[in-house]
Design an enzyme around this catalytic site. Structure first.
Site, PDB file in Angstrom:
ATOM      1  N   ARG A 109      -6.846 -60.182 -33.573  1.00  0.00           N
ATOM      2  CA  ARG A 109      -6.592 -60.649 -35.099  1.00  0.00           C
ATOM      3  C   ARG A 109      -6.277 -61.495 -35.089  1.00  0.00           C
ATOM      4  O   ARG A 109      -5.170 -62.379 -34.729  1.00  0.00           O
ATOM      5  CB  ARG A 109      -5.551 -59.737 -35.374  1.00  0.00           C
ATOM      6  CG  ARG A 109      -4.908 -59.661 -36.683  1.00  0.00           C
ATOM      7  CD  ARG A 109      -4.464 -58.757 -37.544  1.00  0.00           C
ATOM      8  NE  ARG A 109      -5.363 -57.231 -37.884  1.00  0.00           N
ATOM      9  CZ  ARG A 109      -4.957 -56.694 -38.933  1.00  0.00           C
ATOM     10  NH1 ARG A 109      -4.440 -56.195 -39.542  1.00  0.00           N
ATOM     11  NH2 ARG A 109      -6.177 -55.467 -38.630  1.00  0.00           N
ATOM     12  N   HIS A 159     -13.849 -57.242 -39.838  1.00  0.00           N
ATOM     13  CA  HIS A 159     -12.628 -56.324 -38.856  1.00  0.00           C
ATOM     14  C   HIS A 159     -13.723 -54.789 -38.779  1.00  0.00           C
ATOM     15  O   HIS A 159     -13.976 -53.622 -39.147  1.00  0.00           O
ATOM     16  CB  HIS A 159     -12.140 -55.860 -40.330  1.00  0.00           C
ATOM     17  CG  HIS A 159     -11.431 -54.735 -39.872  1.00  0.00           C
ATOM     18  ND1 HIS A 159     -10.610 -54.794 -38.797  1.00  0.00           N
ATOM     19  CD2 HIS A 159     -10.327 -54.983 -40.903  1.00  0.00           C
ATOM     20  CE1 HIS A 159      -9.115 -53.951 -38.657  1.00  0.00           C
ATOM     21  NE2 HIS A 159      -8.821 -53.927 -39.372  1.00  0.00           N
ATOM     22  N   GLN A 197     -12.117 -51.921 -38.166  1.00  0.00           N
ATOM     23  CA  GLN A 197     -12.056 -50.420 -39.282  1.00  0.00           C
ATOM     24  C   GLN A 197     -12.861 -49.586 -39.522  1.00  0.00           C
ATOM     25  O   GLN A 197     -13.407 -48.441 -39.734  1.00  0.00           O
ATOM     26  CB  GLN A 197     -11.505 -51.043 -40.230  1.00  0.00           C
ATOM     27  CG  GLN A 197     -11.051 -51.202 -41.650  1.00  0.00           C
ATOM     28  CD  GLN A 197      -9.807 -49.441 -41.064  1.00  0.00           C
ATOM     29  OE1 GLN A 197      -8.840 -50.410 -40.951  1.00  0.00           O
ATOM     30  NE2 GLN A 197     -10.001 -48.715 -41.993  1.00  0.00           N
ATOM     31  N   ASP A 201     -10.834 -52.363 -50.932  1.00  0.00           N
ATOM     32  CA  ASP A 201      -9.663 -52.952 -50.260  1.00  0.00           C
ATOM     33  C   ASP A 201      -9.321 -53.974 -50.807  1.00  0.00           C
ATOM     34  O   ASP A 201      -9.286 -54.373 -52.588  1.00  0.00           O
ATOM     35  CB  ASP A 201     -10.485 -53.848 -50.001  1.00  0.00           C
ATOM     36  CG  ASP A 201     -10.043 -55.160 -48.094  1.00  0.00           C
ATOM     37  OD1 ASP A 201      -8.141 -53.846 -48.019  1.00  0.00           O
ATOM     38  OD2 ASP A 201     -10.201 -55.219 -47.468  1.00  0.00           O
ATOM     39  N   CYS A 245      -9.300 -49.145 -46.465  1.00  0.00           N
ATOM     40  CA  CYS A 245      -8.309 -49.541 -44.602  1.00  0.00           C
ATOM     41  C   CYS A 245      -7.174 -49.631 -45.480  1.00  0.00           C
ATOM     42  O   CYS A 245      -6.362 -49.220 -43.804  1.00  0.00           O
ATOM     43  CB  CYS A 245      -9.592 -51.017 -44.988  1.00  0.00           C
ATOM     44  SG  CYS A 245      -9.180 -52.113 -45.448  1.00  0.00           S
ATOM     45  N   ARG A 269      -8.905 -44.610 -36.508  1.00  0.00           N
ATOM     46  CA  ARG A 269      -8.961 -45.864 -36.354  1.00  0.00           C
ATOM     47  C   ARG A 269      -8.505 -45.451 -34.735  1.00  0.00           C
ATOM     48  O   ARG A 269      -9.044 -46.590 -33.573  1.00  0.00           O
ATOM     49  CB  ARG A 269      -7.418 -46.609 -36.505  1.00  0.00           C
ATOM     50  CG  ARG A 269      -7.742 -47.502 -38.251  1.00  0.00           C
ATOM     51  CD  ARG A 269      -9.032 -48.008 -37.806  1.00  0.00           C
ATOM     52  NE  ARG A 269      -8.916 -49.373 -36.826  1.00  0.00           N
ATOM     53  CZ  ARG A 269      -8.286 -50.232 -37.656  1.00  0.00           C
ATOM     54  NH1 ARG A 269      -7.923 -50.779 -38.362  1.00  0.00           N
ATOM     55  NH2 ARG A 269      -8.386 -50.911 -36.624  1.00  0.00           N
TER      56      ARG A 269
END
Ligand code: CP
Ligand code: NVA
Length: 306
Positions: A104, A131, A134, A223, A263, A291
């Site tokens: 990340r 991402h 996700q 988001d 998310c 996830r």
């Protein structure tokens, strides 16, 4: 001859069939729960995280453990990365100890450089640009809630409400592969990557009205307005995103069976109302759980061979 290592830096590192198979396998891992085989016994997964994380870190650590592998978490605070050791050295050294790197970071180019130097598979655990792990979980959640065939039939309508950010970009990549209709309602100046939009060949469009995007949608997705690294822009973004909240009035425009995704982490009262987040259309906590299951399928795919 050993097959070349496989990275997962973006959704389109898989093809359409690969995504659908991975989601099917994730559903199998979900049924197996904490039991099941240990195809990664003896391996160790490295997590190199330059940004905060709750879900991604813990779900990868648990995924590794449930597949029989160990894991080690590396933040810049605790490693020589934080003191400026070049990533080309770090990536090569870590490849001598570890079996995969879950990374990340900020710039997508940095992730790509790490993948270029690493001898082991590298997985994108979020960059400023995307991402993908996700969005795999989001797709699994969509199939669970709306039916297993929903990703394969024409007619699925997905709405994205808010920032054209890393999540929006990965949804565009999913759209390019799977061919659903994606309407992204973004304030002017906050559009997603135009190159990804172009790859959707007319199936994705950017609009300025959340109501227009949400009307008739099967999935409403949002988001945060300010992503990690954009904290200084919070006040300006709150002004620019006024009216982009996913609230009950907006959800009422969607199909009666529509689900709401986020998310997480969420800011209640900003991009999503408390009533929607906690309400009957919310699939948000299943989405977070998923996830774990998609990442077990992904680690197995990249590391366990045939
Ligand atoms: N959704 C997500 O990636 O959450 P974390 O930042 O907590 O990992
Ligand atoms: N867009 C958000 C996602 C967090 C999981 C961010 O990058 O901060």
């Amino acid at each position: 001859m050993a097959s070349p290592k496989r990275d997962f830096l973006r959704i389109t590192d898989l093809d359409r069939g690969g995504v659908l198979e991975l989601l099917e396998r994730a559903a199998e891992w979900k049924l197996l729960g904490r039991g099941g085989p240990r195809p990664l016994a003896g391996m160790t997964i490295g997590l190199v995280f330059e940004k905060a994380s709750t879900r991604t870190r813990v779900s990868f650590e648990v995924a590794a453990a449930q597949l029989g592998a160990g894991s080690t978490f590396l933040s810049p605070r605790d490693t020589q990365l934080g003191r400026g050791e070049p990533i080309q050295d770090t990536a090569r050294v870590l490849s001598r100890y570890l079996d995969a790197l879950v990374v990340r970071t900020f710039e997508h180019e940095k992730l790509a450089r790490i993948a270029g130097y690493a001898r082991v598979p590298v997985i994108n655990a979020l960059t400023d640009a995307s991402h993908p792990c996700q969005v795999l979980a989001d797709l699994l959640t969509t199939a669970e809630r709306l039916g297993p065939e929903v990703l394969q039939r024409p007619g699925l309508r997905v709405a994205w409400i808010g920032d054209g950010n890393n999540m929006a970009n990965s949804w565009l990549e999913a759209c390019a592969l799977l061919g659903f209709e994606l309407s992204l309602a973004c304030p002017s100046g906050y559009d997603p990557d135009p190159a990804l939009l172009a790859r959707c060949a007319g199936r994705a469009r950017v609009v300025r009205s959340p109501a227009e995007a949400a009307t008739g949608a099967h999935v409403i997705n949002t988001d945060v307005w300010a992503s990690m690294g954009q904290e200084a822009e919070q006040a300006r973004r709150e002004r620019d995103f006024a009216g982009f909240i996913v609230d009950e009035a907006l959800v009422a425009r969607a199909r009666p069976e529509a689900i709401v995704l986020h998310c997480l982490p969420a800011h209640r009262g900003e991009e999503i109302s408390e009533a929607v987040l906690e309400g009957p259309r919310s699939a948000i906590f299943d989405q977070a759980e998923n996830r774990l299951h998609v990442q077990k399928a992904l680690l197995e795919l990249l590391l366990a061979g045939d």
